[in-house]
Structures are given as C-alpha cells and as structure tokens.
Design an enzyme around this catalytic site. Structure first.
Site, PDB file in Angstrom:
ATOM      1  N   ASN A   1       0.797  -1.317   0.086  1.00 14.08           N
ATOM      2  CA  ASN A   1      -0.456  -0.341  -0.262  1.00 14.08           C
ATOM      3  C   ASN A   1       0.622   1.311   0.177  1.00 14.08           C
ATOM      4  O   ASN A   1       2.142   1.020  -0.172  1.00 14.08           O
ATOM      5  CB  ASN A   1      -1.090  -0.282   1.009  1.00 14.08           C
ATOM      6  CG  ASN A   1      -0.453  -0.262   2.798  1.00 14.08           C
ATOM      7  OD1 ASN A   1       1.537   0.403   3.084  1.00 14.08           O
ATOM      8  ND2 ASN A   1      -1.471  -0.697   3.836  1.00 14.08           N
TER       9      ASN A   1
ATOM     10  N   GLU B   1       3.299   1.191   2.747  1.00 16.06           N
ATOM     11  CA  GLU B   1       4.876   0.066   2.976  1.00 16.06           C
ATOM     12  C   GLU B   1       5.307   0.733   1.576  1.00 16.06           C
ATOM     13  O   GLU B   1       6.877   0.856   2.012  1.00 16.06           O
ATOM     14  CB  GLU B   1       4.179  -0.898   2.839  1.00 16.06           C
ATOM     15  CG  GLU B   1       3.318  -1.231   3.538  1.00 16.06           C
ATOM     16  CD  GLU B   1       2.101  -2.353   3.607  1.00 16.06           C
ATOM     17  OE1 GLU B   1       1.505  -3.386   4.552  1.00 16.06           O
ATOM     18  OE2 GLU B   1       2.006  -2.376   2.323  1.00 16.06           O
TER      19      GLU B   1
ATOM     20  N   ASP C   1      -7.168  -6.925   1.253  1.00 16.79           N
ATOM     21  CA  ASP C   1      -7.587  -8.502   1.602  1.00 16.79           C
ATOM     22  C   ASP C   1      -8.294  -8.623   0.402  1.00 16.79           C
ATOM     23  O   ASP C   1      -8.092  -9.647  -0.044  1.00 16.79           O
ATOM     24  CB  ASP C   1      -8.678  -8.491   2.565  1.00 16.79           C
ATOM     25  CG  ASP C   1      -7.475  -8.053   3.577  1.00 16.79           C
ATOM     26  OD1 ASP C   1      -6.586  -8.586   3.256  1.00 16.79           O
ATOM     27  OD2 ASP C   1      -8.062  -8.738   4.736  1.00 16.79           O
TER      28      ASP C   1
END
Length: 512
Positions: free
Chosen positions: A224, A227, A298
């Site tokens: 993301n 990160e 997810d």
C-alpha cells in the site's frame, strides 16, 4: 485453464458482467493462503452517559459479531469467489482460535495446515462502535510466536504448496511468517520446481514489508502507499500526485521486492501497476462515503490472485480486482465479495449509457467541485489492450472520463456491413465496467462535434496517428477554449485485426 478473454469472440458473450465472475468460479483454481490469520470483532451499542471514573463514553453493547480477518479474510474472499482454498498459519487453543477455525471450515476452506498451540494467542481486533462511528479498537495478540509452532508450520509448508495453482503470502508482521517459515517456503517452492519443472505456482506477496520476500522472486507484490513510502524512504505527496511519484520509482521498487510486477494500492485513488518493461496500468476506485468498512485490500489481492490463477491478463485482473474492492467498501464491517455480488456490480453497468441531457447535468455537479472533464469517443466494438491503454491515458488528463460511443447505425456507416460485432448496450456495459471510465453516452451524428458543444469538456482526447488539424471535432473544442489531446498510438492493436483473426480462426491475439 481456459483461453484469455482477448482470445474469445465477445459476440458470443452477453457482456463482461455475465462472463468473468462465472468463469472464475468455474475454473476453481487451488490457492494456498499462508500468513497471519486473525479474528475481527465488531461490537456496537448505544451511548447515553459518561462513566464516573473518567470523561469516557459508556457503550452499552447490543450486538457482537466476529468474522475472519487478516489472511483469514483473504481466504474467505477467495472461497466466496469460487477458489479451492487452503489456509496455513498459527492460532491459539483459545476461544477466538476455535471460533476462527469453525468459520473457515463452514466456508469450505481446508484448515489442515492451520496449526494451533496452547502458548499462542489468536490475534483479535475488536472494534467498538456507536451510531455508525468506531469509538475504540482493542487489539490482542501474542508477544511472541512459540518456536516449536514456527518449526511445525515451516515443516508443513512443503506439503501445503503441492498441487496449488497459486500461493499467497499475507504478512502483517505478527511474527508468524518469521525466518523459519520463510525458509520453508523457499525450499518448498524449489522442491516443487524440481518435481514439476516449469509449473511453479503463481506467487503473490501481500506484506507490510515485501523486501524480505525478494529471494522468492514473487510474481506480484501489493504494497500500500505507506509500505511503498517506507521502502523508498520518502514521503509520498497527497492525492493523485502519489501515482506519478510512485511511477518514477518503479525500478527501485521492482529491484527491492524482486517481483515480476508491483501493484501499489492507493486506497481512494485506486492502484497503479509497475512492470520492468515500463508498462503501467491504473485502476480508479469508486469510494463510498465513510462507513465502518474494513478489508477492501484483502478483497483486492484475493480477486487479483484468483483472476491471474484462472489465466486472465494482468490488466484485466486488476480491473476485476478493483471492482471487487469497490463492492466491499460499500458494506459495513469486515466483509467479502462473492461471485454473485461481483456479477451484480458489473451488471449494474449494463444499459447505463446516459442520455446527453442527463450527462450534462451530472458533469455540472463535477465542475462545481473543480473537477476537469475529459471526453473521448469511438466505436469500442471488440475491446482490446490498445483500447484499455488509451482509455487509461485519457483518464490521467483530468478527473472525470466520459466515453461517447458511436451508435450501432453510426458504426455501420463507418465500418460497413457486419459491424458492430457487439450491440451498443453490450459495448456500453464493457466500457463502463473499466475502472478508469466514469460515464458512457451514445451519439448518432457523423462526428462527435454536436455532443462536444453540448458537454464542453475541458479536454477532448483522441488516440491514434492523428493531429488536431485532422479531427473534425477540433473546431468545436476550440470554440469554447477547450484542449485537444492526441494520445499515444498503440501499434499492432486494431479491432478490425482482432475481428479478422476471430473470423479466420487464427487463434488468440497476443496482448499484455
């Protein structure tokens, strides 16, 4: 596995909405999810007073719900979309672990490699809300993962990866995927490659830090924005500028992760694909108003992995994954996207071409928010990668992309008898399902000039080997001070060539 969509005559399909979700479920690829399984709690109640001990609200809990979270939520999404799913991880022998295991089994997920240990605490995240607002989140997890549990999981990985079409690593940093397990996966994949050369499973890494997984040479990593910023050791700008900044560092991200491709997820700004060949692809999110939603990431990575496992091209897989994520952000709590929900969502784009007057009213609302309108037009008969690349480029010229489709009669006048292959309702459904497209309309005039004069887009975009002087629409754009943008010409990508190949039975058209 079945041929990719570009190899199929779309005239034999009602539309993307009828076809893709059902095909993914029919393939039923076997996918292993290895990682940090969790239990998410959603508790809600009313607030009518403050507690006496401190100025804190008292929530009288009225509803309690627990659902699989983390890697377990990824597994639930895969199962809901039709995959054959196995989960590998470590939980405790506590009530949360038992609840989590039971829910996974009830969803048809193989838990053979979901290990439990009496000294392990099952990770839980309990959100307490009132009136639709989360007031507090309580996280409970193990201070450390028992060494014998790590050793047991590492030893079981080799048999876990056997006969899998894909392996997903879901690393939230709880310690379950420490060095012993990582080394076990390296050995397992090497062992399978020796046993079945050339058929290594698709490897997708969704990790808080993908760099330790680089030796595995994953096919895809999905960091993301936060990160990505940590890997680059820089602060990313806000909004759409993040895309340009991330794209400038594509080589560094690919080298750091060892991946075949990097997909950076940017929450409300969608995603951007980075590849070694320099090809990029954007998806655009359709965010909901702020709600108690969790786990869209997810869902995205689950749908992306499933689509790639079933043989869909990477860019088509990304658009499908974005659609699945859009489904769950409109649902409260930690939720999943099923095949039926994805199909309904995509079908919502069918017959959604707006009449010009209604579209004009919608665009005025966007202008009131200082958003720039981009318009392009064409037949878009049999969609191919040249179209999708061009439409993604057009989207990046502004905020709202409008695609004006030639009517069926207009296509016949331009292309001759036998065209269009797909009626305008089907063409509209397919184009509208692309995440980069905001609105679709239909025009029947010889050129798009009358529509342009009515809608007055800030940018009129056209793809191909044109110059502005060659376009009949240019004078209409210049009348009100708009801009004509000529986008990159994508060589060797032609609807006519695709149609001829299909009719001549020459096989699949090679696309990205």
């Amino acid at each position: 596995m079945s041929p990719t969509p570009e190899a199929v005559d779309l005239s034999q399909q009602r539309a993307l909405a009828d076809w893709l979700p059902g095909r993914l479920a029919a393939e039923q690829p076997a996918i292993l999810v290895l990682g940090d399984v969790m239990l998410d709690g959603w508790w809600s109640g009313s607030i009518e007073r403050l507690c006496r001990e401190a100025p804190a609200p008292v929530v009288d809990v009225q509803n309690r719900e627990s659902v699989p979270g983390g890697a377990a939520n990824t597994a639930m999404n895969l199962a809901a979309l039709g995959a054959r799913v196995s989960v590998a991880g470590i939980i405790g022998t506590d009530d949360a672990g038992m609840d989590l295991r039971n829910q996974l089994v009830a969803a048809g997920i193989d838990v053979t490699y979901l290990l439990d240990h009496p000294d392990m605490v099952t990770t839980t995240k309990i959100r307490i809300s009132s009136g639709g607002q989360v007031m507090l989140r309580i996280d409970d997890s193990a201070r450390s993962v028992p060494a014998e549990a790590l050793a047991e999981l590492a030893a079981s990985v080799r048999s876990a990866v056997e006969h899998q079409h894909a392996v997903m690593v879901c690393d939230y940093g709880t310690g379950v995927l420490a060095d012993p397990v990582r080394r076990g996966l390296v050995d397992a994949l090497a062992g399978r490659d020796r046993a079945e050369p050339g058929v290594r499973p698709l490897l997708v890494v969704d990790s808080h830090d993908p760099r330790p997984w680089a030796p595995l040479r994953p096919d895809l990593v999905t960091p993301n924005a936060q990160e990505t910023a940590r890997m680059l050791d820089l602060r990313l700008p806000e909004g759409q500028e993040r895309v340009a900044e991330v794209s400038r560092h594509a080589d560094a991200l690919l080298e750091a992760t060892g991946a075949g491709a990097v997909v950076v997820t940017l929450d409300r700004d969608g995603t951007v694909l980075l590849r070694p060949d320099g090809v990029t692809h954007r998806t655009w999110a359709r965010p909901a108003a702020e709600k108690q939603a969790s786990g869209a990431g997810d869902t995205f990575v689950a749908a992306l992995t499933l689509a790639r496992s079933a043989g869909l091209p990477l860019t088509a897989s990304l658009d499908l994954a974005q659609a699945a994520a859009d489904v769950v952000v409109h649902q409260p709590g930690t939720s999943v996207c099923s095949t039926a929900q994805l199909s309904r969502y995509l079908k919502a784009f069918a017959d959604t071409a707006l009449e010009a007057g209604e579209l004009e009213r919608q665009l005025e609302l966007h202008r009131a928010q200082d958003q720039r309108i981009v318009l392009t037009n064409g037949c878009f008969d049999v969609l191919h990668s040249g179209h999708t690349r061009y439409l993604n480029q057009a989207k990046q010229l502004g905020d709202i992309l409008v695609v004006a489709l030639n009517s069926d009669e207009s296509v016949r006048r331009l292309k001759g008898a036998g065209r269009p292959i797909n009626a305008v309702a089907d063409r509209a459904a397919v184009v509208a399902a692309l995440s980069c497209v905001d609105y679709v309309t239909v025009f029947d005039t010889p050129t798009a000039a009358p529509l342009i004069r009515q809608l007055r887009p800030e940018v009129y975009a056209k793809g191909g080997d044109y110059t502005p002087e060659m376009l009949a629409e240019t004078p209409a754009v210049e009348e009100y001070g708009g801009r004509v943008a000529i986008l990159d010409y994508v060589a060797d990508r032609s609807t006519t060539a695709v149609v001829n190949k299909i009719r001549d039975g020459e096989g699949a058209v090679q696309t990205n």
